[in-house]
Design a protein around this motif. Structure first.
Motif, PDB file in Angstrom:
ATOM      1  N   ARG A  36       0.855  -1.191   0.000  1.00 20.53           N
ATOM      2  CA  ARG A  36       0.000   0.000   0.000  1.00 20.53           C
ATOM      3  C   ARG A  36       0.888   1.238   0.000  1.00 20.53           C
ATOM      4  NH1 ARG A  36      -5.316  -0.600   1.409  1.00 20.53           N
ATOM      5  NH2 ARG A  36      -5.961  -2.770   1.750  1.00 20.53           N
ATOM      6  N   THR A  37       0.705   2.111  -0.975  1.00 18.03           N
ATOM      7  CA  THR A  37       1.476   3.341  -1.080  1.00 18.03           C
ATOM      8  C   THR A  37       0.526   4.505  -1.319  1.00 18.03           C
ATOM      9  OG1 THR A  37       1.737   3.333  -3.494  1.00 18.03           O
ATOM     10  CG2 THR A  37       3.280   1.977  -2.221  1.00 18.03           C
ATOM     11  N   PRO A  38       1.006   5.746  -1.208  1.00 22.09           N
ATOM     12  CA  PRO A  38       0.153   6.897  -1.506  1.00 22.09           C
ATOM     13  C   PRO A  38      -0.418   6.870  -2.927  1.00 22.09           C
ATOM     14  CG  PRO A  38       2.087   7.604  -0.296  1.00 22.09           C
ATOM     15  CD  PRO A  38       2.307   6.166  -0.634  1.00 22.09           C
ATOM     16  N   GLU A  39       0.272   6.190  -3.851  1.00 24.37           N
ATOM     17  CA  GLU A  39      -0.214   6.089  -5.231  1.00 24.37           C
ATOM     18  C   GLU A  39      -1.376   5.117  -5.369  1.00 24.37           C
ATOM     19  OE1 GLU A  39       3.104   6.366  -8.478  1.00 24.37           O
ATOM     20  OE2 GLU A  39       3.784   5.038  -6.875  1.00 24.37           O
ATOM     21  N   GLY A  40      -1.458   4.167  -4.443  1.00 24.83           N
ATOM     22  CA  GLY A  40      -2.494   3.149  -4.515  1.00 24.83           C
ATOM     23  C   GLY A  40      -1.978   1.804  -4.059  1.00 24.83           C
ATOM     24  N   VAL A  41      -2.823   0.806  -4.160  1.00 31.73           N
ATOM     25  CA  VAL A  41      -2.487  -0.554  -3.727  1.00 31.73           C
ATOM     26  C   VAL A  41      -2.129  -1.399  -4.940  1.00 31.73           C
ATOM     27  CG1 VAL A  41      -3.314  -2.636  -2.571  1.00 31.73           C
ATOM     28  CG2 VAL A  41      -4.055  -0.386  -1.763  1.00 31.73           C
ATOM     29  N   ALA A  42      -1.051  -2.156  -4.836  1.00 28.73           N
ATOM     30  CA  ALA A  42      -0.663  -3.108  -5.866  1.00 28.73           C
ATOM     31  C   ALA A  42      -0.394  -4.445  -5.190  1.00 28.73           C
ATOM     32  CB  ALA A  42       0.572  -2.632  -6.623  1.00 28.73           C
ATOM     33  N   ARG A  72       1.199  -1.810   5.726  1.00 30.07           N
ATOM     34  CA  ARG A  72       1.688  -1.297   4.446  1.00 30.07           C
ATOM     35  C   ARG A  72       2.192  -2.393   3.509  1.00 30.07           C
ATOM     36  NH1 ARG A  72       5.242   4.081   3.142  1.00 30.07           N
ATOM     37  NH2 ARG A  72       5.663   3.580   0.958  1.00 30.07           N
ATOM     38  N   ARG A  77      -3.829  -7.029  -8.438  1.00 27.45           N
ATOM     39  CA  ARG A  77      -4.505  -5.767  -8.155  1.00 27.45           C
ATOM     40  C   ARG A  77      -3.562  -4.600  -8.423  1.00 27.45           C
ATOM     41  NH1 ARG A  77      -6.111  -8.740  -3.278  1.00 27.45           N
ATOM     42  NH2 ARG A  77      -4.996  -7.346  -1.881  1.00 27.45           N
ATOM     43  N   GLY A  78      -4.126  -3.495  -8.893  1.00 27.37           N
ATOM     44  CA  GLY A  78      -3.298  -2.340  -9.213  1.00 27.37           C
ATOM     45  C   GLY A  78      -2.421  -2.576 -10.419  1.00 27.37           C
ATOM     46  N   LEU A 133      -1.304   0.497 -12.338  1.00 25.76           N
ATOM     47  CA  LEU A 133      -0.272   1.206 -11.590  1.00 25.76           C
ATOM     48  C   LEU A 133       1.083   0.525 -11.773  1.00 25.76           C
ATOM     49  CD1 LEU A 133       0.603   3.355  -9.536  1.00 25.76           C
ATOM     50  CD2 LEU A 133      -0.223   1.837  -7.707  1.00 25.76           C
TER      51      LEU A 133
END
Length: 201
Positions: A31-37, A153, A109-110, A113
Motif C-alpha cells: 500500500r502506497t500513496p499512489e495506490g495498492v498493488a 503497508r 490488483r493495481g 499502476l
C-alpha cells in the motif's frame, strides 16, 4: 481488506523451507500513496544462513544483515546488482538469519499502476517476472528495509485461488556457493508465465 486475510507472525516463525514452499500462492500486497498493488507469489528461494554460503548472512551480523538476525516477519530489502531492489521475508526465529527471497509474482490488483511504474504493457510477463521487476512494479525500495510484514503497508495475504503443482530446483545465480549451490531451495508454480526462468529440475 479483512484483517483475517493477512498472514500472522506465526506464519513466518517456522523453518525457512516450509515458509518458502507455503509462500507460493500467497498474495504480496504493498500500500502506497499512489495506490495498492498486489500479486500472487509464484516463485521464491530459501536462504538458510549463516552456514548457507549463498545467504548474505553467511558473512555474519553486519549493518546490512541485521534485520535477518531479528524476529521473523520483517522485510530484508537489499540492492540487487546495484540497480534494483530485492525483497526477502525474514523467517524462523530471532537470531536465526533465514529468509525467503520473492522472485516473481502474478499481478492481481493495481495492474495499471504496476504497468505505469514498469513502463510495460499491463499484460506483459515482464511486469513482475523477476525479483527486481516485482519490487519496481510494487514500489518496494530500501525504505522498506526492516518493515514489519504484520503491519498495514507491506504484507502477505491468504488467497482463495488454487495453486498449481509446485516445482523445485536449485537457486538461481548462486554458483559461487559451493555445495550450497545445488540445494533445491527454489520453489515455483509449474506452468505459470510469470516464473522468472525456465525450470531446471
Amino acid at each position: 481488506m479483512s484483517t483475517s486475510r493477512k498472514l500472522p507472525r506465526e506464519f513466518y516463525a517456522r523453518p525457512v523451507l516450509l515458509v518458502a514452499r507455503e509462500c507460493i500462492g500467497k498474495i504480496l500486497v504493498h500500500r502506497t500513496p499512489e495506490g495498492v498493488a498486489a500479486g500472487r507469489i509464484v516463485e521464491v528461494e530459501a536462504y538458510r544462513g549463516p552456514l548457507d554460503l549463498a545467504a548474505h548472512s553467511s558473512r555474519g551480523l553486519t549493518k546490512r544483515t541485521a534485520v535477518m538476525y531479528g524476529p521473523p516477519g520483517h522485510a530484508y530489502v537489499y540492492l540487487l546488482y546495484g540497480i534494483s531492489w530485492a525483497l526477502n521475508l525474514v523467517t524462523t526465529a530471532d537470531g536465526a538469519p533465514h529468509a525467503v527471497l520473492i522472485r516473481a509474482i502474478e499481478p492481481l490488483r493495481g495492474i495499471a499502476l504496476m504497468a505505469r511504474r514498469r513502463r510495460k504493457s499491463p499484460d506483459s510477463r515482464e511486469l513482475t517476472n523477476g525479483p527486481g521487476k516485482l519490487t519496481n512494479a510494487l514500489a518496494i525500495t530500501g525504505a522498506d528495509y526492516g518493515r514489519d510484514l504484520c503491519g498495514g503497508r507491506l504484507y502477505l495475504e491468504h488467497s482463495e485461488l488454487s495453486v498449481g503443482r509446485i516445482g523445485r530446483s536449485p537457486r538461481i545465480n548462486v554458483d559461487y556457493a559451493g555445495i550450497w549451490a545445488s540445494k533445491r531451495w527454489r520453489f515455483y508454480e509449474r506452468g505459470n508465465r510469470y516464473v522468472s526462468v525456465a525450470p531446471r529440475d
